[in-house]
Design a protein around this motif. Structure first.
Motif, PDB file in Angstrom:
ATOM      1  N   GLN A 391     -18.288   1.011  -4.181  1.00  0.00           N
ATOM      2  CA  GLN A 391     -17.132   1.550  -3.320  1.00  0.00           C
ATOM      3  C   GLN A 391     -16.827   2.762  -3.884  1.00  0.00           C
ATOM      4  N   MET A 392     -16.442   3.084  -5.171  1.00  0.00           N
ATOM      5  CA  MET A 392     -16.145   4.225  -5.811  1.00  0.00           C
ATOM      6  C   MET A 392     -17.607   5.325  -5.621  1.00  0.00           C
ATOM      7  N   GLU A 396     -16.453   8.643  -3.811  1.00  0.00           N
ATOM      8  CA  GLU A 396     -16.516  10.341  -4.144  1.00  0.00           C
ATOM      9  C   GLU A 396     -17.507  11.210  -3.143  1.00  0.00           C
ATOM     10  N   GLY A 397     -18.380  10.317  -2.457  1.00  0.00           N
ATOM     11  CA  GLY A 397     -19.073  11.124  -1.307  1.00  0.00           C
ATOM     12  C   GLY A 397     -18.080  11.550  -0.314  1.00  0.00           C
ATOM     13  N   LEU A 398     -16.948  10.661   0.056  1.00  0.00           N
ATOM     14  CA  LEU A 398     -16.440  11.342   0.963  1.00  0.00           C
ATOM     15  C   LEU A 398     -15.415  12.469   0.543  1.00  0.00           C
ATOM     16  N   ASN A 399     -15.110  12.433  -0.544  1.00  0.00           N
ATOM     17  CA  ASN A 399     -14.076  13.215  -1.087  1.00  0.00           C
ATOM     18  C   ASN A 399     -14.856  14.746  -1.043  1.00  0.00           C
ATOM     19  N   LYS A 400     -15.963  14.616  -1.561  1.00  0.00           N
ATOM     20  CA  LYS A 400     -17.170  15.789  -1.548  1.00  0.00           C
ATOM     21  C   LYS A 400     -17.032  16.441  -0.260  1.00  0.00           C
ATOM     22  N   HIS A 406      -7.948  14.064  -0.250  1.00  0.00           N
ATOM     23  CA  HIS A 406      -8.331  13.279  -1.239  1.00  0.00           C
ATOM     24  C   HIS A 406      -8.182  11.879  -1.153  1.00  0.00           C
ATOM     25  N   ILE A 407      -9.112  11.046  -1.700  1.00  0.00           N
ATOM     26  CA  ILE A 407      -8.997   9.610  -1.539  1.00  0.00           C
ATOM     27  C   ILE A 407      -9.017   9.018  -3.060  1.00  0.00           C
ATOM     28  N   PHE A 408      -7.756   8.641  -3.528  1.00  0.00           N
ATOM     29  CA  PHE A 408      -7.673   8.023  -4.757  1.00  0.00           C
ATOM     30  C   PHE A 408      -8.307   6.679  -4.967  1.00  0.00           C
ATOM     31  N   LYS A 409      -9.146   6.447  -6.052  1.00  0.00           N
ATOM     32  CA  LYS A 409      -9.591   5.098  -6.280  1.00  0.00           C
ATOM     33  C   LYS A 409      -9.031   4.183  -6.917  1.00  0.00           C
ATOM     34  N   GLY A 410      -8.462   3.033  -6.156  1.00  0.00           N
ATOM     35  CA  GLY A 410      -7.486   2.235  -6.711  1.00  0.00           C
ATOM     36  C   GLY A 410      -7.929   0.883  -6.284  1.00  0.00           C
ATOM     37  N   TYR A 423      -8.687  -8.287 -13.610  1.00  0.00           N
ATOM     38  CA  TYR A 423     -10.010  -7.756 -14.180  1.00  0.00           C
ATOM     39  C   TYR A 423      -9.767  -7.491 -15.550  1.00  0.00           C
ATOM     40  N   THR A 424     -10.968  -7.367 -16.133  1.00  0.00           N
ATOM     41  CA  THR A 424     -10.781  -6.895 -17.888  1.00  0.00           C
ATOM     42  C   THR A 424     -10.245  -5.527 -18.129  1.00  0.00           C
ATOM     43  N   PRO A 425      -9.713  -5.180 -18.974  1.00  0.00           N
ATOM     44  CA  PRO A 425      -9.426  -3.840 -19.160  1.00  0.00           C
ATOM     45  C   PRO A 425     -10.300  -2.757 -18.965  1.00  0.00           C
ATOM     46  N   LYS A 426     -11.541  -3.080 -19.389  1.00  0.00           N
ATOM     47  CA  LYS A 426     -12.735  -2.027 -19.153  1.00  0.00           C
ATOM     48  C   LYS A 426     -13.032  -1.774 -17.960  1.00  0.00           C
ATOM     49  N   ILE A 427     -12.483  -2.805 -16.652  1.00  0.00           N
ATOM     50  CA  ILE A 427     -12.722  -2.490 -15.343  1.00  0.00           C
ATOM     51  C   ILE A 427     -11.587  -1.756 -14.909  1.00  0.00           C
ATOM     52  N   LEU A 428     -10.359  -2.116 -15.297  1.00  0.00           N
ATOM     53  CA  LEU A 428      -9.012  -1.735 -14.823  1.00  0.00           C
ATOM     54  C   LEU A 428      -8.848  -0.280 -15.149  1.00  0.00           C
ATOM     55  N   LYS A 429      -9.543  -0.061 -16.174  1.00  0.00           N
ATOM     56  CA  LYS A 429      -9.502   1.662 -16.777  1.00  0.00           C
ATOM     57  C   LYS A 429     -10.131   2.594 -15.801  1.00  0.00           C
ATOM     58  N   GLN A 430     -11.232   2.086 -15.049  1.00  0.00           N
ATOM     59  CA  GLN A 430     -11.858   2.858 -14.091  1.00  0.00           C
ATOM     60  C   GLN A 430     -11.152   3.472 -13.031  1.00  0.00           C
TER      61      GLN A 430
END
Length: 574
Positions: A391-392, A396-400, A406-410, A423-430
């Motif tokens: 999805q991310m 990113e493609g749509l934003n370009k 702008h679409i924020f990724k959440g 999710y784990t912090p590792k994923i949440l961070k993204q």
DNA sequence: GCCGTTTTCGGCCCGACTGTTTTCAGTCG
């Protein structure tokens, strides 16, 4: 005893007192106390302990005693006393339109009616006819009232009510060119649910003609009443519409009269009286002399008040604050620059990401915060780690490709039962932002649920608390939480609180917005859109924000893209 | 039952419509 139960008990006491023929002002005092508690965010048991309860406006010695008993002893002596006098099912009968406490009491005493079912049966047996003050019409009306009560619980969502009102306004305008017509009542105050629709019309000569047109609206199911200046109909949808016609010069006064709630209007009349005036729907008078007003603002000004927007006319402290000319400039529809809390067909939305983007752009928005469901929400197609990545990439493609958007990724992350995110912090961070929401395990105790949400607020990745109470209007009660603690924690942890603009939610409750604002909380007005059409719900949320006295500055998504981006990134380092 | 710069009693908002009444009570907003 919990607050909701106490409020319900106070309302029940008031109704039983009416049946008992109590002094109407005493009845009003109990109803008023219930309303005061409704809008009080502080913990009740604390208020009782500190003795602050009796400081609340409208709560004196007796009501303090009654509420204290409920808080501390989990019972209510005045309620029990009244319940001894009347059967439990009788209160339900008061919901029957056209049947009030006086007539109901006669039915109870003379016919031994205990509940709605027995009343219906008695009507069908023509047993009401012999009673003093009752006739065939009354009996028929009671039967109709019972049918309506059964068919429709009598309340409607705000979006449906506005759609209906606009439809009727268009119909009447099409039949009567240049008609001056306004929606009034709770709909104009943008209450979260609506009992009926009030319409106000100015006409010096064609009142009866207009009322005839009104009675012929194709969607009508029944004409409930019709006089020379006033009529009521019920539509097939079950909603009741009341129409009132006044003369053009009376219109501003009438609009004031038919917009404020009872308490606001009562206070306004009392203020008029203090000035030596009399205020009613026909004018503001000094003796028999009319104080001329062209607009509602003129009416308020004549009482030395700042104009009070309809959303605020709920009878809290708006009149005192208007007297000091301290009502803030409220947020407006055009202040909104973008929306967060948007679902797509990646989870349980029905439209593609691109379709959502296109619609947001069409609405003149500059950004959108995409937040599909998280992995625990399996029923809603929540995203696992792999799909998050895909999805991310799409975002990113749509934003370009998109200019000026702008679409924020959440993500809308479930708050799990133990308060952790999904999710784990590792994923949440993204993610660029995380909305934390409760979607399961609603029946926890108040303290458990409060702890659960507090823990989610303290999570460094949480940026927005989604639909805070979990209520579904007219369908599911909110879960029990300590509102004050949550507000404090949100302010302290710099977590914004969502004003969920979905007409089935309208959550957090507008009654607590002012308090949250004072505590330093910031807000997002979010559509929680599950379709392109759902994006427009945002503007319902704006009115709810106005009801909570919010200004543009209090709402993050009134900011430019740069401001919002900065807001979202500023917590990363924590 | 609540409230008070007309304060501890006496107010507390006011009018339309209906249905039952022969002059008005009940209900609603």
């Amino acid at each position: 005893m919990e607050k909701n139960q106490i409020i319900e008990n106070l309302n029940t006491i008031a109704q039983l007192m009416e049946l008992d023929g109590e002094n109407p002002f005493k009845v009003r005092a109990f109803l008023n106390a219930a309303r005061v508690l409704e809008s009080e965010a502080r913990d009740l048991s604390t208020l009782v302990k500190t003795g602050e309860l009796s400081n609340l406006q409208g709560i004196g010695k007796s009501l303090t005693e009654a509420i204290t008993e409920m808080v501390q002893k989990n019972k209510s002596t005045p309620l029990m006393e009244l319940q001894k006098k009347f059967p439990a099912g009788l209160v339900e009968c008061l919901k029957i339109s056209g049947l009030g406490p006086k007539k109901l009491k006669i039915l109870y005493q003379e016919l031994g009616i205990n509940n709605v079912g027995e009343l219906e049966y008695a009507c069908k047996e023509n047993r009401l006819l012999g009673l003093k003050g009752f006739g065939l019409k009354t009996q028929e009306n009671v039967l109709k009232g019972i049918a309506a009560l059964k068919k429709f619980q009598g309340r409607f969502h705000l979006d449906m009510a506005w759609a209906t009102a606009n439809q009727i306004v268009s119909y009447l305008k099409a039949q009567h060119k240049g008609l001056q017509i306004e929606v009034g009542g709770s709909l104009r105050r943008w209450r979260e649910t609506i009992g009926d629709i009030d319409l106000l019309i100015a006409s010096d000569s064609s009142a009866e003609k207009i009322i005839r047109t009104f009675q012929k609206i194709p969607e009508r199911e029944a004409v409930l009443a019709a006089g020379p200046t006033k009529a009521s109909i019920r539509l097939q949808s079950g909603i009741q519409v009341d129409l009132r016609v006044v003369r053009a010069e009376e219109f501003p006064y009438a609009l004031v009269y038919f917009t404020g709630n009872k308490i606001h209007n009562t206070a306004l009349r009392a203020r008029a009286k203090d000035f030596g005036y009399k205020l009613n729907e026909y004018g503001l008078f000094k003796g028999t002399k009319l104080i001329p007003c062209k607009t509602e603002a003129d009416v308020y000004a004549a009482l030395e008040l700042q104009y009070i927007p309809p959303e605020l006319r709920e009878g809290f402290d708006e009149i005192e604050i208007a007297a000091e000319h301290k009502i803030p400039k409220l947020i407006e529809a055009e202040d909104i620059q973008g929306v967060f809390h948007v679902h797509s067909d990646w989870s349980d939305g029905i439209n593609t990401l691109q379709a959502m983007q296109q619609e947001a752009m069409r609405l003149g928005l500059r950004y959108m915060g995409q937040s599909d469901h998280s992995q625990s929400a399996t029923y809603a197609g929540g995203l696992d780690e792999t799909r998050i990545k895909s999805q991310m990439t799409e975002i990113e493609g749509l934003n370009k490709k998109a200019k000026n958007f702008h679409i924020f990724k959440g993500i809308e992350s479930d708050i799990l039962a133990d308060g952790s995110l999904d999710y784990t912090p590792k994923i949440l961070k993204q993610f660029e932002f995380i909305i934390a929401s409760v979607h399961s395990r609603f029946k926890m105790t108040k303290s458990q649920m409060t702890e659960r949400i507090l823990k989610a607020i303290q999570n460094p990745y949480t940026r927005i608390l989604g639909h805070m109470t979990g209520r579904l209007l007219l369908a599911r009660e909110e879960y029990e939480i300590d509102t004050e603690k949550i507000i404090e924690a949100a302010a302290k942890n710099r977590v914004a609180i969502e004003i969920n603009a979905n007409p089935h939610r309208l959550d957090m409750d507008w009654r607590f917005l002012k308090k949250a604002k004072a505590a330093g909380v910031k807000f997002f007005i979010n559509p929680d859109a599950h379709s392109t059409a759902g994006l427009s719900d945002t503007w319902l949320g704006v009115h709810l924000a106005r009801k909570g006295w919010l200004s543009k500055e209090d709402v993050i998504n009134t900011g430019t893209l740069a401001v919002v981006a900065k807001y979202l990134s500023s917590k990363e380092s924590l």
